[in-house]
Design a protein around this motif. Structure first.
Motif, PDB file in Angstrom:
ATOM      1  N   CYS A   7       0.792  -1.231   0.000  1.00 21.17           N
ATOM      2  CA  CYS A   7       0.000   0.000   0.000  1.00 21.17           C
ATOM      3  C   CYS A   7       0.825   1.283   0.000  1.00 21.17           C
ATOM      4  O   CYS A   7       0.273   2.368  -0.021  1.00 21.17           O
ATOM      5  CB  CYS A   7      -0.923   0.006   1.225  1.00 21.17           C
ATOM      6  SG  CYS A   7      -0.044   0.165   2.811  1.00 21.17           S
ATOM      7  N   THR A 214      -3.971  -2.664   8.083  1.00 25.71           N
ATOM      8  CA  THR A 214      -4.980  -3.370   7.288  1.00 25.71           C
ATOM      9  C   THR A 214      -5.026  -2.858   5.846  1.00 25.71           C
ATOM     10  O   THR A 214      -5.636  -3.506   4.985  1.00 25.71           O
ATOM     11  CB  THR A 214      -6.369  -3.234   7.928  1.00 25.71           C
ATOM     12  OG1 THR A 214      -6.625  -1.853   8.227  1.00 25.71           O
ATOM     13  CG2 THR A 214      -6.461  -4.049   9.210  1.00 25.71           C
ATOM     14  N   ARG A 215      -4.382  -1.724   5.592  1.00 23.36           N
ATOM     15  CA  ARG A 215      -4.290  -1.229   4.217  1.00 23.36           C
ATOM     16  C   ARG A 215      -3.504  -2.196   3.333  1.00 23.36           C
ATOM     17  O   ARG A 215      -3.685  -2.214   2.128  1.00 23.36           O
ATOM     18  CB  ARG A 215      -3.631   0.157   4.201  1.00 23.36           C
ATOM     19  CG  ARG A 215      -4.480   1.260   4.817  1.00 23.36           C
ATOM     20  CD  ARG A 215      -3.725   2.579   4.882  1.00 23.36           C
ATOM     21  NE  ARG A 215      -3.290   3.020   3.570  1.00 23.36           N
ATOM     22  CZ  ARG A 215      -2.513   4.091   3.362  1.00 23.36           C
ATOM     23  NH1 ARG A 215      -2.092   4.815   4.387  1.00 23.36           N
ATOM     24  NH2 ARG A 215      -2.155   4.419   2.140  1.00 23.36           N
ATOM     25  N   ASN A 216      -2.615  -2.986   3.946  1.00 25.60           N
ATOM     26  CA  ASN A 216      -1.869  -3.987   3.195  1.00 25.60           C
ATOM     27  C   ASN A 216      -2.703  -5.271   3.109  1.00 25.60           C
ATOM     28  O   ASN A 216      -2.429  -6.264   3.786  1.00 25.60           O
ATOM     29  CB  ASN A 216      -0.520  -4.281   3.872  1.00 25.60           C
ATOM     30  CG  ASN A 216       0.600  -3.457   3.280  1.00 25.60           C
ATOM     31  OD1 ASN A 216       0.503  -2.952   2.169  1.00 25.60           O
ATOM     32  ND2 ASN A 216       1.674  -3.308   4.038  1.00 25.60           N
ATOM     33  N   ALA A 217      -3.702  -5.251   2.267  1.00 25.78           N
ATOM     34  CA  ALA A 217      -4.661  -6.361   2.205  1.00 25.78           C
ATOM     35  C   ALA A 217      -4.007  -7.686   1.841  1.00 25.78           C
ATOM     36  O   ALA A 217      -4.412  -8.743   2.338  1.00 25.78           O
ATOM     37  CB  ALA A 217      -5.759  -6.029   1.196  1.00 25.78           C
ATOM     38  N   GLU A 218      -2.967  -7.658   0.997  1.00 29.36           N
ATOM     39  CA  GLU A 218      -2.322  -8.906   0.579  1.00 29.36           C
ATOM     40  C   GLU A 218      -1.550  -9.580   1.711  1.00 29.36           C
ATOM     41  O   GLU A 218      -1.197 -10.755   1.609  1.00 29.36           O
ATOM     42  CB  GLU A 218      -1.368  -8.646  -0.590  1.00 29.36           C
ATOM     43  CG  GLU A 218      -2.051  -8.595  -1.931  1.00 29.36           C
ATOM     44  CD  GLU A 218      -1.070  -8.857  -3.057  1.00 29.36           C
ATOM     45  OE1 GLU A 218      -0.376  -9.885  -3.022  1.00 29.36           O
ATOM     46  OE2 GLU A 218      -1.001  -8.015  -3.964  1.00 29.36           O
ATOM     47  N   ALA A 220      -2.731 -10.017   4.757  1.00 30.24           N
ATOM     48  CA  ALA A 220      -3.673 -10.577   5.732  1.00 30.24           C
ATOM     49  C   ALA A 220      -3.408 -12.059   5.969  1.00 30.24           C
ATOM     50  O   ALA A 220      -3.339 -12.854   5.029  1.00 30.24           O
ATOM     51  CB  ALA A 220      -5.104 -10.371   5.257  1.00 30.24           C
ATOM     52  N   TYR A 226      -0.264  -9.605  11.062  1.00 24.20           N
ATOM     53  CA  TYR A 226      -1.367  -9.502  10.109  1.00 24.20           C
ATOM     54  C   TYR A 226      -2.475 -10.516  10.352  1.00 24.20           C
ATOM     55  O   TYR A 226      -3.380 -10.656   9.535  1.00 24.20           O
ATOM     56  CB  TYR A 226      -0.834  -9.607   8.685  1.00 24.20           C
ATOM     57  CG  TYR A 226      -0.181  -8.321   8.224  1.00 24.20           C
ATOM     58  CD1 TYR A 226      -0.939  -7.297   7.682  1.00 24.20           C
ATOM     59  CD2 TYR A 226       1.189  -8.119   8.374  1.00 24.20           C
ATOM     60  CE1 TYR A 226      -0.360  -6.107   7.271  1.00 24.20           C
ATOM     61  CE2 TYR A 226       1.791  -6.938   7.962  1.00 24.20           C
ATOM     62  CZ  TYR A 226       1.016  -5.932   7.419  1.00 24.20           C
ATOM     63  OH  TYR A 226       1.602  -4.754   7.022  1.00 24.20           O
ATOM     64  N   PRO A 228      -5.962 -11.430  11.809  1.00 25.69           N
ATOM     65  CA  PRO A 228      -7.083 -10.495  11.962  1.00 25.69           C
ATOM     66  C   PRO A 228      -7.205  -9.907  13.363  1.00 25.69           C
ATOM     67  O   PRO A 228      -7.466  -8.704  13.514  1.00 25.69           O
ATOM     68  CB  PRO A 228      -8.298 -11.359  11.607  1.00 25.69           C
ATOM     69  CG  PRO A 228      -7.771 -12.398  10.691  1.00 25.69           C
ATOM     70  CD  PRO A 228      -6.380 -12.698  11.178  1.00 25.69           C
ATOM     71  N   GLN A 232      -6.217  -5.442  13.352  1.00 24.79           N
ATOM     72  CA  GLN A 232      -7.293  -4.446  13.415  1.00 24.79           C
ATOM     73  C   GLN A 232      -6.892  -3.174  14.144  1.00 24.79           C
ATOM     74  O   GLN A 232      -7.302  -2.074  13.758  1.00 24.79           O
ATOM     75  CB  GLN A 232      -8.538  -5.060  14.051  1.00 24.79           C
ATOM     76  CG  GLN A 232      -9.252  -6.072  13.180  1.00 24.79           C
ATOM     77  CD  GLN A 232      -9.658  -5.476  11.826  1.00 24.79           C
ATOM     78  OE1 GLN A 232     -10.171  -4.359  11.741  1.00 24.79           O
ATOM     79  NE2 GLN A 232      -9.406  -6.231  10.758  1.00 24.79           N
TER      80      GLN A 232
END
Length: 247
Positions: A7, A214-218, A220, A226, A228, A232
């Protein structure tokens, strides 16, 4: 696997530098101290043992990319009781590493495996130059002696011929454990990890400081930070980047 997109804003200087990782391991008197410093991280791990199993383990995060990372130290206690002669691949079965900080866990595993030595120390230095359009040579030295030099492009080894076509991304551990053992396998693992994190040099990571991770979705589910339940409330940190990792 390396994330395809992160991100952060792009780094305009990418192509003119390299990602570096240094690991120092020191053994003696039932204690193994391990230290890691690279372009994006700095941490320590201390393993105590009775010659057969881990009796205690400690960790310290010094320079880390997210506010969630320090809490990963507590998860290291899962390794108390591990046998010193346990094969490295056994530590990673069942997705175990994803519950940990990837880098602190790797460091702890190296420390445990070095517990079989009565005393001594070793130092690894890995370098992964920025990849643009041409192949690059990535290297790792152990106590100033080069162990691996791989010419790579797009996550694939081009040279030496014995490794041509092997990948540094998904499936690395499977083929590496067949080709290497002991110090050569340890060095190969460290070099592959350095390649993995080198993707961060493509970005201005510091500009994300204070923003939610969480902006770095990949990312997760890839590691402790990372997960969950940890991601958060976590944010990116500042001051995590080093141009020249040192002891």
């Amino acid at each position: 696997m390396r994330p395809a997109t992160l991100c952060y804003p792009p780094n305009p200087d990418y192509g003119s530098g390299a990602c570096r990782r240094l690991v120092q391991i020191t053994c003696g008197n039932g204690v193994v101290d391990a230290y890691l410093s690279d372009t994006f991280h700095e941490m320590r791990c201390r393993v105590r043992h009775d010659g057969e199993v881990v009796t205690a383990i400690e960790g310290e995060t010094i320079r880390i990319p997210t506010t969630a990372c320090p809490a990963a130290i507590t998860v290291l206690q899962d390794l108390v009781g591990a046998r010193l002669d346990l094969p490295g691949r056994a530590f990673y079965s069942g997705g175990r590493a994803r519950r940990h900080c990837t880098h602190l866990f790797d460091l702890a595993v190296f420390a445990i495996q070095h517990g079989r030595q009565a005393e001594g120390s070793c130092r690894y230095d890995a370098i992964v130059p920025d990849e643009i359009d041409s192949p690059v040579a990535i290297t790792i030295r152990r106590n100033d002696i080069e162990i691996h030099r791989w010419l790579i492009q797009d996550a694939t080894i081009l040279h030496p011929p014995s490794l041509r076509g092997k990948t540094l991304d998904k499936g690395f551990a499977a083929w590496a454990t067949l080709h290497f053992a002991d110090a050569a396998l340890e060095a190969a693992t460290l070099l592959a990890r350095t390649w993995l994190i080198a993707v961060g040099r493509r970005y201005l990571v510091e500009q994300a400081a204070g923003h939610p991770i969480t902006r770095n979705a990949e990312m997760a589910g890839r590691c402790f930070a990372y997960a969950p339940e940890n991601a958060q409330a976590a944010t990116f940190t500042s001051g995590s980047i080093a141009t020249q990792p040192t002891l």
